[in-house]
Design a protein around this motif. Structure first.
Motif, PDB file in Angstrom:
ATOM      1  N   HIS A  27       0.593  -1.287   0.330  1.00 59.26           N
ATOM      2  CA  HIS A  27       0.292   0.451   0.232  1.00 59.26           C
ATOM      3  C   HIS A  27       0.816   1.393  -0.263  1.00 59.26           C
ATOM      4  O   HIS A  27       0.719   2.199  -0.813  1.00 59.26           O
ATOM      5  CB  HIS A  27      -1.086  -0.010   1.180  1.00 59.26           C
ATOM      6  CG  HIS A  27      -1.965  -0.671   1.192  1.00 59.26           C
ATOM      7  ND1 HIS A  27      -3.211  -0.798   0.344  1.00 59.26           N
ATOM      8  CD2 HIS A  27      -2.482  -1.534   1.530  1.00 59.26           C
ATOM      9  CE1 HIS A  27      -4.005  -1.452   0.086  1.00 59.26           C
ATOM     10  NE2 HIS A  27      -3.385  -2.468   1.371  1.00 59.26           N
ATOM     11  N   TYR A  34      -4.996  -0.016  -6.493  1.00 61.10           N
ATOM     12  CA  TYR A  34      -6.864  -0.596  -7.001  1.00 61.10           C
ATOM     13  C   TYR A  34      -7.870   0.453  -7.239  1.00 61.10           C
ATOM     14  O   TYR A  34      -8.886  -0.024  -7.888  1.00 61.10           O
ATOM     15  CB  TYR A  34      -7.630  -1.640  -5.731  1.00 61.10           C
ATOM     16  CG  TYR A  34      -7.257  -2.192  -5.319  1.00 61.10           C
ATOM     17  CD1 TYR A  34      -6.933  -3.623  -6.617  1.00 61.10           C
ATOM     18  CD2 TYR A  34      -6.484  -2.708  -4.157  1.00 61.10           C
ATOM     19  CE1 TYR A  34      -6.834  -5.008  -6.036  1.00 61.10           C
ATOM     20  CE2 TYR A  34      -6.357  -4.344  -4.035  1.00 61.10           C
ATOM     21  CZ  TYR A  34      -6.317  -4.910  -5.014  1.00 61.10           C
ATOM     22  OH  TYR A  34      -5.782  -6.137  -4.268  1.00 61.10           O
ATOM     23  N   GLY A  61     -11.404  -5.406   5.019  1.00 60.46           N
ATOM     24  CA  GLY A  61     -10.373  -5.959   4.072  1.00 60.46           C
ATOM     25  C   GLY A  61     -10.950  -4.350   3.034  1.00 60.46           C
ATOM     26  O   GLY A  61      -9.830  -4.618   1.545  1.00 60.46           O
ATOM     27  N   GLY A  63      -8.928  -1.782   2.082  1.00 57.42           N
ATOM     28  CA  GLY A  63      -7.324  -1.631   1.688  1.00 57.42           C
ATOM     29  C   GLY A  63      -7.309   0.478   1.830  1.00 57.42           C
ATOM     30  O   GLY A  63      -8.030   0.939   2.820  1.00 57.42           O
ATOM     31  N   ARG A  66     -11.409   2.002  -2.400  1.00 55.35           N
ATOM     32  CA  ARG A  66     -12.426   2.431  -3.358  1.00 55.35           C
ATOM     33  C   ARG A  66     -14.357   1.922  -3.249  1.00 55.35           C
ATOM     34  O   ARG A  66     -14.808   2.636  -3.679  1.00 55.35           O
ATOM     35  CB  ARG A  66     -11.768   1.722  -4.346  1.00 55.35           C
ATOM     36  CG  ARG A  66     -12.009   0.747  -4.457  1.00 55.35           C
ATOM     37  CD  ARG A  66     -11.533  -0.234  -5.613  1.00 55.35           C
ATOM     38  NE  ARG A  66     -11.533  -2.065  -5.687  1.00 55.35           N
ATOM     39  CZ  ARG A  66     -10.915  -3.204  -6.317  1.00 55.35           C
ATOM     40  NH1 ARG A  66     -11.463  -2.760  -8.036  1.00 55.35           N
ATOM     41  NH2 ARG A  66     -10.680  -3.917  -6.258  1.00 55.35           N
ATOM     42  N   ASP A  67     -14.248   0.761  -2.109  1.00 53.51           N
ATOM     43  CA  ASP A  67     -15.559   0.734  -2.313  1.00 53.51           C
ATOM     44  C   ASP A  67     -16.543   0.791  -0.931  1.00 53.51           C
ATOM     45  O   ASP A  67     -17.628   1.434  -1.004  1.00 53.51           O
ATOM     46  CB  ASP A  67     -15.610  -1.101  -2.142  1.00 53.51           C
ATOM     47  CG  ASP A  67     -15.348  -1.702  -3.492  1.00 53.51           C
ATOM     48  OD1 ASP A  67     -15.346  -0.912  -4.323  1.00 53.51           O
ATOM     49  OD2 ASP A  67     -14.386  -3.079  -3.479  1.00 53.51           O
ATOM     50  N   ASP A  82      -9.622  -2.606   8.337  1.00 53.51           N
ATOM     51  CA  ASP A  82      -7.923  -3.292   7.126  1.00 53.51           C
ATOM     52  C   ASP A  82      -6.541  -3.306   8.845  1.00 53.51           C
ATOM     53  O   ASP A  82      -6.776  -2.850   9.475  1.00 53.51           O
ATOM     54  CB  ASP A  82      -7.726  -2.362   6.045  1.00 53.51           C
ATOM     55  CG  ASP A  82      -6.763  -3.637   5.513  1.00 53.51           C
ATOM     56  OD1 ASP A  82      -7.293  -3.747   4.311  1.00 53.51           O
ATOM     57  OD2 ASP A  82      -5.361  -3.668   5.451  1.00 53.51           O
ATOM     58  N   HIS A 109      -8.025  -3.138  12.094  1.00 55.94           N
ATOM     59  CA  HIS A 109      -8.460  -4.315  12.237  1.00 55.94           C
ATOM     60  C   HIS A 109      -7.939  -5.380  11.991  1.00 55.94           C
ATOM     61  O   HIS A 109      -8.103  -5.901  10.478  1.00 55.94           O
ATOM     62  CB  HIS A 109     -10.390  -4.688  11.968  1.00 55.94           C
ATOM     63  CG  HIS A 109     -10.652  -6.071  12.569  1.00 55.94           C
ATOM     64  ND1 HIS A 109     -11.215  -6.547  12.004  1.00 55.94           N
ATOM     65  CD2 HIS A 109     -10.658  -6.153  14.155  1.00 55.94           C
ATOM     66  CE1 HIS A 109     -11.717  -7.486  12.305  1.00 55.94           C
ATOM     67  NE2 HIS A 109     -11.116  -7.413  13.927  1.00 55.94           N
ATOM     68  N   ASP A 110      -7.708  -6.155  12.726  1.00 52.25           N
ATOM     69  CA  ASP A 110      -7.022  -7.670  11.733  1.00 52.25           C
ATOM     70  C   ASP A 110      -8.080  -9.116  12.089  1.00 52.25           C
ATOM     71  O   ASP A 110      -8.541  -8.837  13.014  1.00 52.25           O
ATOM     72  CB  ASP A 110      -6.033  -8.497  12.694  1.00 52.25           C
ATOM     73  CG  ASP A 110      -4.820  -9.423  11.871  1.00 52.25           C
ATOM     74  OD1 ASP A 110      -5.966 -10.081  11.524  1.00 52.25           O
ATOM     75  OD2 ASP A 110      -4.073  -9.837  12.876  1.00 52.25           O
ATOM     76  N   HIS A 128     -14.363  -7.751   0.069  1.00 48.97           N
ATOM     77  CA  HIS A 128     -14.178  -7.684  -1.345  1.00 48.97           C
ATOM     78  C   HIS A 128     -12.836  -8.305  -1.850  1.00 48.97           C
ATOM     79  O   HIS A 128     -11.642  -7.883  -0.640  1.00 48.97           O
ATOM     80  CB  HIS A 128     -14.017  -6.544  -2.649  1.00 48.97           C
ATOM     81  CG  HIS A 128     -13.899  -6.978  -3.613  1.00 48.97           C
ATOM     82  ND1 HIS A 128     -13.927  -8.360  -3.918  1.00 48.97           N
ATOM     83  CD2 HIS A 128     -13.433  -6.007  -5.059  1.00 48.97           C
ATOM     84  CE1 HIS A 128     -13.929  -7.770  -5.301  1.00 48.97           C
ATOM     85  NE2 HIS A 128     -13.022  -6.542  -5.788  1.00 48.97           N
ATOM     86  N   MET A 129     -12.312  -9.361  -1.281  1.00 47.00           N
ATOM     87  CA  MET A 129     -11.150 -10.306  -1.194  1.00 47.00           C
ATOM     88  C   MET A 129      -9.925 -10.247   0.205  1.00 47.00           C
ATOM     89  O   MET A 129      -9.047 -10.339  -0.535  1.00 47.00           O
ATOM     90  CB  MET A 129     -10.154  -9.706  -2.821  1.00 47.00           C
ATOM     91  CG  MET A 129     -10.621 -10.188  -4.412  1.00 47.00           C
ATOM     92  SD  MET A 129      -9.639  -9.663  -5.148  1.00 47.00           S
ATOM     93  CE  MET A 129      -9.717  -7.614  -5.466  1.00 47.00           C
TER      94      MET A 129
HETATM   95  C1  LIG Z   1      -6.516  -7.970  -2.011  1.00 40.45           C
HETATM   96  S1  LIG Z   1      -6.709  -6.463  -1.185  1.00 40.45           S
HETATM   97  C2  LIG Z   1      -8.207  -5.900  -1.671  1.00 40.45           C
HETATM   98  C3  LIG Z   1      -9.053  -4.270  -1.316  1.00 40.45           C
HETATM   99  C4  LIG Z   1     -10.294  -4.169  -1.094  1.00 40.45           C
HETATM  100  N1  LIG Z   1     -11.082  -4.493   0.032  1.00 40.45           N
HETATM  101  C5  LIG Z   1     -10.450  -3.659  -2.388  1.00 40.45           C
HETATM  102  O1  LIG Z   1     -11.084  -4.474  -3.214  1.00 40.45           O
HETATM  103  O2  LIG Z   1      -9.992  -2.224  -3.283  1.00 40.45           O
HETATM  104  C6  LIG Z   1      -6.605  -7.114   0.767  1.00 40.45           C
HETATM  105  C7  LIG Z   1      -6.993  -6.131   1.003  1.00 40.45           C
HETATM  106  O3  LIG Z   1      -6.641  -6.978   2.835  1.00 40.45           O
HETATM  107  C8  LIG Z   1      -6.517  -6.631   3.828  1.00 40.45           C
HETATM  108  N2  LIG Z   1      -5.661  -7.862   4.436  1.00 40.45           N
HETATM  109  C9  LIG Z   1      -5.191  -8.997   4.540  1.00 40.45           C
HETATM  110  N3  LIG Z   1      -4.541  -9.263   5.239  1.00 40.45           N
HETATM  111  C10 LIG Z   1      -5.969  -9.119   6.552  1.00 40.45           C
HETATM  112  C11 LIG Z   1      -5.978  -9.543   7.837  1.00 40.45           C
HETATM  113  N4  LIG Z   1      -5.396 -11.002   8.017  1.00 40.45           N
HETATM  114  N5  LIG Z   1      -6.814  -8.645   8.071  1.00 40.45           N
HETATM  115  C12 LIG Z   1      -7.300  -8.075   7.991  1.00 40.45           C
HETATM  116  N6  LIG Z   1      -7.270  -6.947   6.283  1.00 40.45           N
HETATM  117  C13 LIG Z   1      -6.293  -8.168   6.555  1.00 40.45           C
HETATM  118  C14 LIG Z   1      -4.695  -6.028   2.748  1.00 40.45           C
HETATM  119  O4  LIG Z   1      -4.145  -4.247   3.768  1.00 40.45           O
HETATM  120  C15 LIG Z   1      -5.344  -5.521   2.254  1.00 40.45           C
HETATM  121  O5  LIG Z   1      -5.852  -4.095   1.793  1.00 40.45           O
END
Ligand SMILES: C[S@@+](CC[C@H](N)C(=O)[O-])C[C@H]1O[C@@H](n2cnc3c(N)ncnc32)[C@H](O)[C@@H]1O
Length: 228
Positions: A27, A34, A61, A63, A66-67, A82, A109-110, A128-129
């Motif tokens: 990032h 994205y 998550g 990021g 954008r959403d 995120d 947040h994890d 999303h993802m």
């Molecule tokens: C593939 S990107 C998608 C970002 C966003 N949803 C988008 O589509 O624009 C995955 C995101 O999940 C976050 N991420 C990955 N593992 C995570 C976790 N254990 N807890 C929180 N966030 C996490 C990453 O920092 C990243 O921003």
């Protein structure tokens, strides 16, 4: 066993810990990676949430957001989470620039930790993802249980995941549990069995296949609701 800095005592150093550092670097090196436009699943989710009369949306998550920005522009009150403070800072700045700061909050947040929200406190959840990141099946099950806990009755959960039909499934370094690391990014590729297991006790209303990006990533968009 030596303790890994940043890993709570008692928790095994995990792939997700190294992934957190990797996402932070990613990032930082690629602000707004994205793009500015909302994803197709977010546009769909905003319609589902509006039709259900939702007002508050939790995004996991998010990021650089954008959403989350799309949900805020659509009139929802958004809490975006995120584990990358850098991505969230980019989102905070964009929300302020777009005059959306009063409708959009961010919190680090994890996804392996309990959600920092009371029971039955949000109308809709979007991810999303995120569920297909470096999470074990057990951690994904715990996360979905948390999503169910914080959703109000009849609340909608829309999430997307890369699945076992994706070209990167089985490529690179295998970590077990359908997790494969490729180009530094670890992904948990979902089977249809896992999707169905996660919907137990929910109303599963849609499993929609779609592609995103140039690879392309092969994903499912899942819609499920808590019972009323
Ligand atoms: C593939 S990107 C998608 C970002 C966003 N949803 C988008 O589509 O624009 C995955 C995101 O999940 C976050 N991420 C990955 N593992 C995570 C976790 N254990 N807890 C929180 N966030 C996490 C990453 O920092 C990243 O921003």
């Amino acid at each position: 066993m030596t303790h890994t800095p940043g890993t709570p005592p008692g928790r095994e150093p995990a792939l997700a810990d190294t992934q957190r550092a990797h996402w932070q670097r990613t990032h930082t090196a690629n602000p707004g990676m994205y793009g500015e436009h909302p994803s197709a699943p977010a546009r769909y989710a905003a319609e589902v949430f509006a039709a259900a009369g939702a007002r508050e949306v939790l995004e996991l998550g998010a990021g650089h957001g954008r959403d989350a920005l799309h949900f805020a522009r659509a009139g929802f009150h958004v809490l975006a989470t995120d584990f990358s403070p850098t991505g969230l800072q980019q989102l905070r700045t964009a929300a302020a620039d777009q005059g959306l700061a009063d409708r959009l909050a961010v919190t680090a947040h994890d996804a392996r930790d309990p959600l920092p929200l009371p029971d039955a406190s949000v109308d809709a959840v979007f991810a999303h993802m995120l569920l297909c990141m470096a999470l074990s099946t057990r951690e994904i099950e715990a996360l979905v249980a948390e999503v169910r806990r914080v959703l109000r009755p009849g609340g909608a959960f829309v999430y997307t995941v890369r699945h076992t039909g994706d070209a990167h499934c089985g490529a690179g370094t295998g970590h077990g549990d359908d997790v494969w690391e490729h180009g530094g990014f670890a992904v948990h590729f979902f089977s249809r069995e896992l999707v169905d297991a996660l919907a137990a006790g929910w109303h599963l209303t849609d499993v929609h296949p779609f592609d995103e990006g140039e690879l392309p990533r092969r994903l499912w968009r899942i819609t499920q609701e808590t019972p009323r």
